[in-house]
Design an enzyme around this catalytic site. Structure first.
Site, PDB file in Angstrom:
ATOM      1  N   TRP A  13       0.751  -1.217  -0.094  1.00  0.00           N
ATOM      2  CA  TRP A  13       0.078  -0.022  -0.067  1.00  0.00           C
ATOM      3  C   TRP A  13       0.633   1.278  -0.227  1.00  0.00           C
ATOM      4  CZ3 TRP A  13      -4.855   1.831  -0.128  1.00  0.00           C
ATOM      5  CH2 TRP A  13      -5.122   3.109   0.252  1.00  0.00           C
TER       6      TRP A  13
ATOM      7  N   ASN B  57      -0.098   5.721   0.373  1.00  0.00           N
ATOM      8  CA  ASN B  57      -0.886   7.215  -0.062  1.00  0.00           C
ATOM      9  C   ASN B  57      -0.237   8.294  -0.110  1.00  0.00           C
ATOM     10  OD1 ASN B  57      -1.515   5.984   2.845  1.00  0.00           O
ATOM     11  ND2 ASN B  57      -2.264   7.894   3.063  1.00  0.00           N
ATOM     12  N   ASP B  58      -0.219   9.365   0.850  1.00  0.00           N
ATOM     13  CA  ASP B  58       0.084  10.417   0.517  1.00  0.00           C
ATOM     14  C   ASP B  58       1.699  10.658   0.225  1.00  0.00           C
ATOM     15  OD1 ASP B  58      -2.399  10.850   1.563  1.00  0.00           O
ATOM     16  OD2 ASP B  58      -1.706  12.032   3.532  1.00  0.00           O
TER      17      ASP B  58
ATOM     18  N   TRP C  70      -4.475  -0.034   3.414  1.00  0.00           N
ATOM     19  CA  TRP C  70      -4.186   1.030   4.471  1.00  0.00           C
ATOM     20  C   TRP C  70      -4.019   0.073   5.710  1.00  0.00           C
ATOM     21  CZ3 TRP C  70      -5.217   2.895   9.451  1.00  0.00           C
ATOM     22  CH2 TRP C  70      -4.422   3.959   9.573  1.00  0.00           C
TER      23      TRP C  70
ATOM     24  N   PHE D 262       2.823   9.285  10.447  1.00  0.00           N
ATOM     25  CA  PHE D 262       2.048   9.963   9.288  1.00  0.00           C
ATOM     26  C   PHE D 262       2.420  10.863   8.578  1.00  0.00           C
ATOM     27  CE2 PHE D 262      -2.767   9.317  10.843  1.00  0.00           C
ATOM     28  CZ  PHE D 262      -2.625   7.923  10.892  1.00  0.00           C
ATOM     29  N   SER D 263       1.941  11.590   7.668  1.00  0.00           N
ATOM     30  CA  SER D 263       2.481  12.583   6.460  1.00  0.00           C
ATOM     31  C   SER D 263       3.277  13.689   7.291  1.00  0.00           C
ATOM     32  CB  SER D 263       1.395  13.189   6.096  1.00  0.00           C
ATOM     33  OG  SER D 263       0.846  12.238   5.108  1.00  0.00           O
TER      34      SER D 263
ATOM     35  N   ARG E 133      -1.808  17.492  12.627  1.00  0.00           N
ATOM     36  CA  ARG E 133      -0.940  16.443  11.705  1.00  0.00           C
ATOM     37  C   ARG E 133      -0.469  17.300  10.422  1.00  0.00           C
ATOM     38  NH1 ARG E 133      -6.132  13.887  11.499  1.00  0.00           N
ATOM     39  NH2 ARG E 133      -7.111  13.757   9.452  1.00  0.00           N
ATOM     40  N   ASP E 134       0.422  16.422   9.610  1.00  0.00           N
ATOM     41  CA  ASP E 134       0.797  16.677   8.395  1.00  0.00           C
ATOM     42  C   ASP E 134       1.565  18.097   8.216  1.00  0.00           C
ATOM     43  OD1 ASP E 134      -0.808  14.598   7.837  1.00  0.00           O
ATOM     44  OD2 ASP E 134      -2.502  15.756   6.906  1.00  0.00           O
TER      45      ASP E 134
ATOM     46  N   GLU F 117      -6.407  18.546   5.631  1.00  0.00           N
ATOM     47  CA  GLU F 117      -5.531  17.835   5.627  1.00  0.00           C
ATOM     48  C   GLU F 117      -4.252  18.281   4.622  1.00  0.00           C
ATOM     49  OE1 GLU F 117      -6.430  13.142   6.872  1.00  0.00           O
ATOM     50  OE2 GLU F 117      -6.794  13.621   4.610  1.00  0.00           O
TER      51      GLU F 117
ATOM     52  N   TRP G 119     -10.176   8.615  -1.475  1.00  0.00           N
ATOM     53  CA  TRP G 119     -10.345   7.730  -0.396  1.00  0.00           C
ATOM     54  C   TRP G 119     -11.788   6.946  -0.438  1.00  0.00           C
ATOM     55  CZ3 TRP G 119      -7.149   5.658   2.518  1.00  0.00           C
ATOM     56  CH2 TRP G 119      -5.959   6.391   2.854  1.00  0.00           C
TER      57      TRP G 119
END
Length: 484
Positions: free
Chosen positions: A21, A23-24, A48, A80-81, A151-152, A203, A291
């Site tokens: 997997w 993603n970002d 995920w 996380f991101s 976050r991020d 996000e 998503w």
């Protein structure tokens, strides 16, 4: 071009993980001749799961080499991101000998008692061009007593104030923090109340400056991705704001919602840090998925890919100031022109067909509408599979239809049409890039983008141009194909 089952849908021009997997995009940074792409990665499954930072490097942002996992979960949570920067002047104290890369990321810690997870910001640094990483012993460096969504972090050096600035996603807002050393962070301001789309959680923000119409004048652009909300068909998508930033506070110029992409499959995109000043480009790429169905797309053993990298600019289109995006020039050598289309008239109800069978295809069209009510492009993947772009001149509506594009049964939401309005359709320029499982459309020299996944059995057998209710004329147009 057909592919074996295991490699079916794997792109030739876009980054995708070898397995499992993704993603970002995270930590995108240029350093010592390499573009680094880190990414949200579950190394144990193709859905995920516990997030790590995967890692790939490239000399040109098209041909990527995947490297070992960069950051693993630890006692503070999963990874996380976030972003990465080059600490050129050793503000952090991590690089007494020569500059290196600092990653700033979110630690996400789930609680066993079912209470909300804890999200904090942490650091890691690398002395060997991102090949190995040391997590800062003082992690986390930033937390919040009440915010659940925190976050991020996207960090950049703000030369005017001689500080590091962090743009952080904080629920339904973006919060700005500053630091002299990447370790000690101070609150600056919060943005987002009563402005923009709040259809989902905010996000993956990014804040940067762009020139207006290639002039000396500059404006600040704030990207904000909007998470999926089951109440709306659109799923996850990205908006942007244009305004001013004084080193502490961002102020938007207007209140309207502006979308970065009108397709379903461009999310969580951010820009590269530390592009050399002599290059001068702001280069962006996003996660090519949504998503609403990201965990169900029909690839085997791997899941997800990135968009093509794109150069961003600010340009006036009519009375609107828009973020304009076009594929980076590094893509050009991967294509060779195979069909010239110049001074070609397509009359009402006529179809012009061009045979092309390659692993990826580029279609560049300059269309003058004489009096057609509709015109457009059909990418015929096979005899029964096609993706159709239609421009309706009476409504100035552009529609991308992937209902017959191939495999669509994995999600009811996947076959929904993707639409946008143009200011005028008397002259339309199109650049369309078709890969094994995607189509990216740039209208009117990048003023509008439509990014969409597709899952056909073949990339392309024919390109069909059509007009109805009148004629169109094509000049300086062509079809290119990849070398493979």
């Amino acid at each position: 071009m057909t592919t074996n089952n295991l490699e079916k849908y794997r792109p030739t021009l876009h980054f995708a993980p070898q397995k499992n997997w993704m993603n970002d995009p995270n930590g995108m940074v240029y350093f010592k001749g390499e573009y680094h792409l880190f990414f949200q990665h579950n190394p144990n499954d193709s859905v995920w799961g516990p997030m790590h930072w995967g890692h790939a490097v490239s000399k040109d942002m098209i041909d990527w080499q995947e490297l070992p996992i960069a950051l693993y979960p630890d006692e503070l949570g999963t990874i996380f991101s976030g972003s990465a920067v080059v600490d050129w002047h050793n503000t952090s104290g991590f690089f007494p000998d020569e500059p290196g890369i600092v990653a700033i990321f979110t630690h996400h810690l789930d609680k066993a008692d079912g209470t909300p997870a804890i999200q904090t910001q942490s650091l890691a640094y690398s002395h060997d061009q991102g090949r190995t990483w040391t997590k800062y012993e003082g992690n986390p460096v930033l937390g919040h007593p009440t915010k659940v969504d925190f976050r991020d972090p996207k960090v950049f050096w703000h030369a005017e104030t001689k500080k590091w600035l962090m743009t952080l996603a904080t629920g339904q807002t973006v919060t700005f923090y500053s630091s002299l050393n990447l370790i000690d962070w101070q609150f600056e301001s919060e943005f987002g109340d009563n402005i923009g789309s709040h259809d989902g959680v905010w996000e993956c923000p990014d804040l940067f400056e762009l020139a207006v119409d290639n002039s000396e004048k500059k404006k600040w652009v704030l990207l904000v991705s909007i998470g999926d909300n089951p109440q709306f068909d659109s799923g996850s998508r990205t908006q942007y704001f244009i305004g001013s930033f004084d080193g502490s506070t961002f102020t938007a110029d207007n209140q309207e919602i502006q979308w970065l992409d009108f397709g379903k499959d461009n999310y969580a995109g951010v820009s590269f840090s530390d592009i050399p000043s002599e290059d001068g480009r702001r280069i962006y790429l996003g996660w090519m998925s949504n998503w609403r169905y990201a965990n169900e797309v029909p690839t085997e053993g791997w899941r997800s890919q990135m968009t093509l990298p794109r150069t961003l600019a600010l340009q006036h289109v009519g009375d609107q100031l828009l973020v304009v995006q076009n594929p980076v020039k590094e893509l050009d050598p991967y294509f060779t022109k195979v069909v010239e289309i110049d001074d070609v008239l397509i009359n009402s109800e006529e179809r012009k067909t061009f045979a092309v069978d390659r692993s990826s295809v580029e279609i560049v069209l300059a269309i003058d509408n004489h009096d057609a009510k509709q015109f457009g492009v059909v990418v015929s993947h096979t005899e029964s599979q096609k993706t159709v772009l239609t421009i309706d001149t009476e409504t100035n509506r552009v529609t991308l239809d992937r209902k017959y594009s191939g495999e669509i049964t994995f999600s009811e939401n996947f076959s929904n049409r993707q639409e946008l309005n143009l200011q005028a359709t008397n002259q339309v320029k199109l650049r369309i890039i078709v890969d094994s499982s995607s189509i990216e459309i740039f209208l009117n020299e990048g003023a509008y983008a439509v990014t969409s996944l597709i899952y056909p059995d073949k990339v392309c057998e024919e390109i069909v141009l059509f007009a109805s209710g009148g004629a169109i004329e094509l000049t300086n147009s062509y079809i290119s194909a990849s070398h493979s």
